[in-house]
Design a protein around this motif. Sequence first.
Motif, PDB file in Angstrom:
ATOM      1  N   THR A 201      11.844 -26.226   2.821  1.00 24.24           N
ATOM      2  CA  THR A 201      11.573 -25.077   3.689  1.00 24.24           C
ATOM      3  C   THR A 201      10.810 -25.490   4.946  1.00 24.24           C
ATOM      4  O   THR A 201      10.507 -24.656   5.796  1.00 24.24           O
ATOM      5  CB  THR A 201      10.749 -24.006   2.942  1.00 24.24           C
ATOM      6  OG1 THR A 201       9.499 -24.581   2.554  1.00 24.24           O
ATOM      7  CG2 THR A 201      11.478 -23.499   1.731  1.00 24.24           C
ATOM      8  N   ALA A 202      10.483 -26.788   5.061  1.00 19.29           N
ATOM      9  CA  ALA A 202       9.763 -27.244   6.241  1.00 19.29           C
ATOM     10  C   ALA A 202      10.591 -26.927   7.487  1.00 19.29           C
ATOM     11  O   ALA A 202      11.807 -27.074   7.495  1.00 19.29           O
ATOM     12  CB  ALA A 202       9.487 -28.733   6.148  1.00 19.29           C
ATOM     13  N   MET A 203       9.912 -26.513   8.527  1.00 15.87           N
ATOM     14  CA  MET A 203      10.628 -25.971   9.675  1.00 15.87           C
ATOM     15  C   MET A 203      11.122 -27.035  10.649  1.00 15.87           C
ATOM     16  O   MET A 203      12.127 -26.854  11.305  1.00 15.87           O
ATOM     17  CB  MET A 203       9.742 -24.969  10.381  1.00 15.87           C
ATOM     18  CG  MET A 203       9.423 -23.771   9.487  1.00 15.87           C
ATOM     19  SD  MET A 203       8.615 -22.456  10.350  1.00 15.87           S
ATOM     20  CE  MET A 203       6.965 -23.076  10.446  1.00 15.87           C
ATOM     21  N   VAL A 204      10.391 -28.123  10.766  1.00 15.65           N
ATOM     22  CA  VAL A 204      10.843 -29.225  11.617  1.00 15.65           C
ATOM     23  C   VAL A 204      10.488 -30.527  10.914  1.00 15.65           C
ATOM     24  O   VAL A 204       9.719 -30.542   9.956  1.00 15.65           O
ATOM     25  CB  VAL A 204      10.153 -29.224  13.007  1.00 15.65           C
ATOM     26  CG1 VAL A 204      10.601 -28.032  13.823  1.00 15.65           C
ATOM     27  CG2 VAL A 204       8.643 -29.258  12.859  1.00 15.65           C
TER      28      VAL A 204
ATOM     29  N   GLU B  97      26.610 -25.212  17.843  1.00 19.12           N
ATOM     30  CA  GLU B  97      25.441 -26.022  17.513  1.00 19.12           C
ATOM     31  C   GLU B  97      24.188 -25.635  18.300  1.00 19.12           C
ATOM     32  O   GLU B  97      23.138 -26.229  18.103  1.00 19.12           O
ATOM     33  CB  GLU B  97      25.759 -27.504  17.772  1.00 19.12           C
ATOM     34  CG  GLU B  97      26.911 -28.057  16.918  1.00 19.12           C
ATOM     35  CD  GLU B  97      26.596 -27.997  15.432  1.00 19.12           C
ATOM     36  OE1 GLU B  97      25.467 -28.333  15.056  1.00 19.12           O
ATOM     37  OE2 GLU B  97      27.475 -27.570  14.664  1.00 19.12           O
TER      38      GLU B  97
ATOM     39  N   MET C 163      20.212 -26.690   9.870  1.00 18.29           N
ATOM     40  CA  MET C 163      19.363 -26.143  10.927  1.00 18.29           C
ATOM     41  C   MET C 163      19.185 -27.180  12.040  1.00 18.29           C
ATOM     42  O   MET C 163      18.792 -28.305  11.787  1.00 18.29           O
ATOM     43  CB  MET C 163      17.988 -25.787  10.349  1.00 18.29           C
ATOM     44  CG  MET C 163      17.066 -25.114  11.340  1.00 18.29           C
ATOM     45  SD  MET C 163      15.426 -24.863  10.640  1.00 18.29           S
ATOM     46  CE  MET C 163      14.742 -26.491  10.824  1.00 18.29           C
ATOM     47  N   SER C 164      19.511 -26.826  13.249  1.00 15.81           N
ATOM     48  CA  SER C 164      19.311 -27.758  14.349  1.00 15.81           C
ATOM     49  C   SER C 164      17.896 -27.579  14.897  1.00 15.81           C
ATOM     50  O   SER C 164      17.341 -26.492  14.860  1.00 15.81           O
ATOM     51  CB  SER C 164      20.327 -27.484  15.447  1.00 15.81           C
ATOM     52  OG  SER C 164      20.208 -26.151  15.895  1.00 15.81           O
TER      53      SER C 164
ATOM     54  N   GLY D   6       5.933 -19.627   7.251  1.00 19.10           N
ATOM     55  CA  GLY D   6       6.156 -21.043   7.003  1.00 19.10           C
ATOM     56  C   GLY D   6       7.603 -21.472   6.935  1.00 19.10           C
ATOM     57  O   GLY D   6       7.881 -22.659   6.825  1.00 19.10           O
ATOM     58  N   THR D   7       8.537 -20.541   6.976  1.00 18.48           N
ATOM     59  CA  THR D   7       9.935 -20.954   7.005  1.00 18.48           C
ATOM     60  C   THR D   7      10.578 -20.439   8.296  1.00 18.48           C
ATOM     61  O   THR D   7      10.185 -19.415   8.838  1.00 18.48           O
ATOM     62  CB  THR D   7      10.738 -20.417   5.803  1.00 18.48           C
ATOM     63  OG1 THR D   7      10.777 -18.997   5.876  1.00 18.48           O
ATOM     64  CG2 THR D   7      10.127 -20.853   4.495  1.00 18.48           C
ATOM     65  N   MET D   8      11.575 -21.189   8.744  1.00 19.38           N
ATOM     66  CA  MET D   8      12.218 -20.823   9.997  1.00 19.38           C
ATOM     67  C   MET D   8      13.709 -21.068   9.872  1.00 19.38           C
ATOM     68  O   MET D   8      14.129 -22.038   9.248  1.00 19.38           O
ATOM     69  CB  MET D   8      11.660 -21.689  11.126  1.00 19.38           C
ATOM     70  CG  MET D   8      12.253 -21.367  12.484  1.00 19.38           C
ATOM     71  SD  MET D   8      11.516 -22.374  13.789  1.00 19.38           S
ATOM     72  CE  MET D   8      12.477 -23.875  13.639  1.00 19.38           C
ATOM     73  N   VAL D   9      14.471 -20.191  10.444  1.00 21.30           N
ATOM     74  CA  VAL D   9      15.923 -20.376  10.488  1.00 21.30           C
ATOM     75  C   VAL D   9      16.352 -20.269  11.944  1.00 21.30           C
ATOM     76  O   VAL D   9      15.913 -19.375  12.672  1.00 21.30           O
ATOM     77  CB  VAL D   9      16.648 -19.292   9.649  1.00 21.30           C
ATOM     78  CG1 VAL D   9      18.153 -19.388   9.838  1.00 21.30           C
ATOM     79  CG2 VAL D   9      16.285 -19.432   8.176  1.00 21.30           C
ATOM     80  N   THR D  10      17.170 -21.208  12.354  1.00 21.28           N
ATOM     81  CA  THR D  10      17.715 -21.170  13.705  1.00 21.28           C
ATOM     82  C   THR D  10      19.140 -20.621  13.648  1.00 21.28           C
ATOM     83  O   THR D  10      19.946 -21.089  12.856  1.00 21.28           O
ATOM     84  CB  THR D  10      17.759 -22.594  14.309  1.00 21.28           C
ATOM     85  OG1 THR D  10      16.473 -23.176  14.189  1.00 21.28           O
ATOM     86  CG2 THR D  10      18.164 -22.555  15.765  1.00 21.28           C
TER      87      THR D  10
ATOM     88  N   GLY E 286      21.128 -23.441  19.044  1.00 18.81           N
ATOM     89  CA  GLY E 286      20.279 -22.422  18.431  1.00 18.81           C
ATOM     90  C   GLY E 286      19.845 -21.408  19.476  1.00 18.81           C
ATOM     91  O   GLY E 286      19.220 -21.781  20.471  1.00 18.81           O
TER      92      GLY E 286
END
Lengths: 332, 103
Positions: free
Chosen positions: A237-240, B34, A1-2, B44-48, B36
């Motif tokens: 699962t941390a987002m950043v 690359e 994940m970038s 609480g979770t995120m996907v780019t 996003g």
Amino acid sequence: MSEIVLKAPLTINWALNNSCNFSCRHCYSRVDTGDELSSETLKECMTKCAKAGVMAVNFGGGEPLLRADILDICRHAADAGFRVSMNSNGYLIDAAKAIALKEAGFAKIGISIDSHQAEVHDNFRGMPGSHVKALAALDHLKEAGIRTSISTVICTFNFNTIDDLIAMARKHGASQLNFHNFKCSGLGMSNKDELDLSPEQWKNFYKEAMKRKVECTDIDISLDDPIIASLGMRDETAMVKGSVCGKLSLNIKSNGDMTPCGFIPSIIGNIVTDDLKTVWRNSQVLDKLRNKTAKGKCASCSDYADCLGGCSARALAMTGDFNNPDPHCWVE
Amino acid sequence: MKRIQRNPDILWREEDDAVEEANSLLESGGAADEIGTAILFSDGTMVTLNILGTEIWKRCEGMTVDEIIAELLQEFDVEEPVLRSDVAAFLNELEEKRYIKYV
């Protein structure tokens, strides 16, 4: 994940008021303004935020249920497209209120509970009978079909009761248990010597909590502290990396002032008068939070790339500079 | 063939500036993998997602895998076997995360 700089916050933590029926000994907002936005102004501001791309709002305060217009505000937020949640002490949630909250559009409600022991919780919250009511609130909300979580601020009287807290969450059907790190803001600063843990105690707490997080399959145990990166246990699962403040989320105070998070007092604009996306993009404070500079022991720490100095709010409160190492950090 | 359905609990949005940047790179023959261009966000979770992932995700609402591939072949300059493999891997990941299901 970038990692990317988002066009707008994903979520806003929004203090609807600053009035409260409790007097908690760690409260961050007792010294905040008592000014509140009117219903109409709040709704206009929420519409603006939705148009900017914000996807979720989490109401807090104060105790948000003390606002007489809470259901109306929630309905407006849900209609605007937000996922709506709230943090409450639960004292005012009976069966009828739980149904009304569900009908208004709340997707999730977090109840603050600091101990599995009623006496400990009640003393800490300054309200006799509050533990019983908080647990009843969880039951009523679940019955009404609202997902619930328990928010526990970790401090000296509960850090070694992880299993008891999990058992309590399980018994009352909470889907999530949030272990919040102790912030030295507001009364949290005044009472930190009594309530805050030592770095070594934090280390041991997180080791145990991460074990339980892995073992526990029916409850999501959430640890929001970036310093756990140094244990090699960073939540995948941390987002950043580092603090989420100013990267994913923003805080709005009861008078509309925007701050990076509820625990960083730097005001970067006001939602009534300023454009959210402009503030999000151009705020120098947010830019600095997104591009921290390692200072002190962080400069030579191999975990810095993952933890980014830990909790920025805590470093700022305790040292005056959020680039300094998080005072909770145990790394030598 | 089963149709794909998004998990309604997933919040998502495109990042306009990033989409523009990615499209600009693609038009000039560059790689945009690359960048996003969309965010999926849930509790609480995120996907780019990059531009291809974004275009797949936008179609994950009632379409079959073959229908998605047929549409994307019109949009992207890519060999079908490569695209088919990329789409399958991406959808598998989304299914594992419970972001989509097949109905």
